[in-house]
Design a protein around this motif. Sequence first.
Motif, short mmCIF file in Angstrom:
data_model
loop_
_atom_site.label_atom_id
_atom_site.label_comp_id
_atom_site.label_asym_id
_atom_site.label_seq_id
_atom_site.Cartn_x
_atom_site.Cartn_y
_atom_site.Cartn_z
N ARG A 48 -7.20 3.20 0.05
CA ARG A 48 -6.37 2.21 -0.65
C ARG A 48 -7.36 1.20 -1.27
N SER A 49 -7.11 0.63 -2.24
CA SER A 49 -7.76 -0.76 -2.77
C SER A 49 -6.99 -1.95 -2.15
N ALA A 50 -7.68 -3.08 -2.36
CA ALA A 50 -6.94 -4.29 -1.83
C ALA A 50 -5.46 -4.39 -2.37
N LEU A 51 -5.28 -4.01 -3.63
CA LEU A 51 -4.00 -4.21 -4.44
C LEU A 51 -3.16 -3.19 -3.73
N ASP A 52 -3.65 -1.78 -3.48
CA ASP A 52 -2.93 -0.95 -2.79
C ASP A 52 -2.10 -1.29 -1.46
N ILE A 53 -3.01 -2.09 -0.57
CA ILE A 53 -2.82 -2.58 0.56
C ILE A 53 -1.59 -3.58 0.56
N SER A 54 -1.74 -4.48 -0.54
CA SER A 54 -0.63 -5.60 -0.31
C SER A 54 0.34 -5.02 -0.95
N SER A 55 0.40 -4.26 -2.19
CA SER A 55 1.47 -3.84 -2.86
C SER A 55 2.31 -2.89 -1.91
N ALA A 56 1.65 -2.23 -1.10
CA ALA A 56 2.81 -1.17 -0.33
C ALA A 56 3.45 -1.83 0.59
N ILE A 57 2.96 -3.05 1.02
CA ILE A 57 3.96 -4.09 2.15
C ILE A 57 4.83 -4.58 1.28
N ASP A 58 4.28 -5.23 -0.05
CA ASP A 58 5.29 -6.34 -0.75
C ASP A 58 6.41 -5.20 -1.42
N ALA A 59 6.31 -3.92 -1.45
CA ALA A 59 7.06 -3.16 -2.42
C ALA A 59 8.36 -3.02 -1.24
N VAL A 60 8.43 -2.95 -0.05
CA VAL A 60 9.31 -3.01 0.89
C VAL A 60 9.92 -4.06 1.51
N GLY A 61 9.38 -5.26 0.85
CA GLY A 61 9.96 -6.56 1.23
C GLY A 61 9.29 -7.00 2.95
N GLY A 62 8.07 -6.38 3.18
CA GLY A 62 7.54 -6.84 4.38
C GLY A 62 6.57 -7.98 4.29
N GLU A 63 6.01 -8.48 5.58
CA GLU A 63 4.94 -9.49 5.66
C GLU A 63 3.83 -8.83 6.11
N MET A 64 2.64 -9.07 5.84
CA MET A 64 1.42 -8.85 6.50
C MET A 64 0.49 -9.83 6.50
N ASN A 65 -0.21 -9.96 7.59
CA ASN A 65 -1.04 -11.07 7.65
C ASN A 65 -2.13 -10.76 8.73
N ALA A 66 -3.00 -11.83 9.17
CA ALA A 66 -3.78 -11.63 10.37
C ALA A 66 -4.29 -12.96 10.63
N PHE A 67 -4.86 -13.21 11.79
CA PHE A 67 -5.13 -14.50 12.45
C PHE A 67 -6.47 -14.18 13.31
N THR A 68 -7.61 -15.04 13.25
CA THR A 68 -8.73 -14.86 14.29
C THR A 68 -8.66 -16.11 15.09
N ALA A 69 -8.93 -15.89 16.50
CA ALA A 69 -8.92 -16.99 17.35
C ALA A 69 -10.37 -17.07 18.22
N LYS A 70 -10.54 -17.99 19.24
CA LYS A 70 -11.68 -18.02 19.80
C LYS A 70 -11.99 -16.75 20.68
N GLU A 71 -10.98 -15.86 21.05
CA GLU A 71 -11.37 -14.61 21.99
C GLU A 71 -10.57 -13.52 21.65
N TYR A 72 -9.87 -13.59 20.21
CA TYR A 72 -9.35 -12.09 19.81
C TYR A 72 -8.92 -12.47 18.35
N THR A 73 -8.69 -11.27 18.01
CA THR A 73 -8.29 -11.33 16.64
C THR A 73 -6.90 -10.27 16.30
N CYS A 74 -5.91 -10.74 15.52
CA CYS A 74 -4.78 -9.90 15.28
C CYS A 74 -4.56 -9.52 13.73
N TYR A 75 -4.17 -8.26 13.85
CA TYR A 75 -3.64 -7.84 12.36
C TYR A 75 -2.12 -7.39 12.41
N TYR A 76 -1.05 -7.75 11.41
CA TYR A 76 0.11 -7.31 11.69
C TYR A 76 0.89 -7.27 10.53
N ALA A 77 1.86 -6.20 10.61
CA ALA A 77 3.21 -6.34 9.62
C ALA A 77 4.55 -6.12 9.97
#
Length: 458
Positions: A91-120
């Motif tokens: 997948r390209s960057a556009l493929d990643i974002s458009s796949a979730i956008d196309a179904v009305g979803g939300e996707m994001n991530a966050f980084t902290a001092k001791e962990y990282t999380c990616y979610y949809a």
Amino acid sequence: MTAGFQATARTSSEARAVARTQTLLKGRDGIGTVRRTTLPGGLRVVTETLPTVRSATFGIWVQVGSRDETPALNGATHYLEHLLFKGTSRRSALDISSAIDAVGGEMNAFTAKEYTCYYARVLDTDLPLAIDVVCDMLTGSLIEAADVDAERGVVLEEIAMTEDDPGDCVHDLFAHTMFGDTPLGRPVLGTVDTVNDLDRDRIARFYKKHYDPRHLIVAAAGNVDHATVVRQVRKAFEKAGALSRTDAVPVAPRDGSRAVRTAGKVELLDRRTEQAHVVLGMPGLSRTDERRWALGVLNTALGGGMSSRLFQEVREKRGLAYSVYSYTSGFADCGLFGVYAGCRPSQVHDVLKICRDELDRVCAEGLGDEEIHRAIGQLSGSTVLGLEDTGALMNRIGKSELCWGAQMSVDEMLGRIAAVTPDDVRAVARDVLGHRPSLSVIGPLKDKQAARLDEAVS
């Protein structure tokens, strides 16, 4: 060049043979049941089933944060978080974002001092898509040199945006005040200099070292079926060759290294701001300390709402600040307790004196029974209300597995809060508030005002 996992010849049937499933929490009529399956390679999958909703949140937690960076790598974890959205072999960057956008979803991530999380977060019927996309990002990222260079500007803009918000920036300054030039004291985003020095090879090595299945927790909550989630996750990771080490076991929750903290230190960052932003604080408790429940009640009573002491004394009675609150941060081996306020520069010493006086008073005298009971009710209510969506549920089970290696039901959490006694609160007040505080300030203080800041920590 692909930075992701390399496939091996081991078959999927060998991988399935070592999967282990446990029921961690039994819900009522199947609602709220939490299960964990440990796959080969040490990958853990935890789910919480809530069949009464039509959404699902899928996330992958990584036991790596800015605390795991050397000085030269400061900001690499957050930089990498950005780069995993830039494309995979599928997948390209556009493929990643458009796949979730196309179904009305939300996707994001966050980084902290001791962990990282990616979610949809998606409709329950679109969960297979979310699993495939997020797993592909985590296992198949290309981390191309061109993307590293392009995203550098984005990360630098995020640093600039944070520095333009002194109410946010003062908390980074307070971490530095307390921990100094150590991993916990350095900013999660890194600095302009460290981000400019990071290149593709260094980030790719960091990715390969830390994004191992043993360091990953897959979490899903909502209208999900545990066995189906496990099957889909296993398929995605096997496709990337990530589950080949059948002898691998998950890493244990982080235990830290006893971070060194300071006392009585003052740091002032001179900025031409309309307000002075201050954090007055001291060492707190680690996230595994059993006294954390009492500290939560203490924090709520001191600065956790409109009826709290600090809000009443600083804002309601004297009108010296719009925003004033207290907070706690718990890490693997230590913690912070802080009081934040934003006020006119001419009133900074009045605000600091009131805050310090209240901390000293509570340390010496404790809180009244009525304050404690009100705080217990407030904390209990906010705990439950904060878990009313699938994203919050996913965060709870994922973080619990990563940080504690265990799950606690909402009823058990409420029981722990309700069991806090006035003596418990008085004891933790003496233990925490008895430390000499440190102080961080951002604002346009004049020389005489700056010279008096030591009064707040003496």
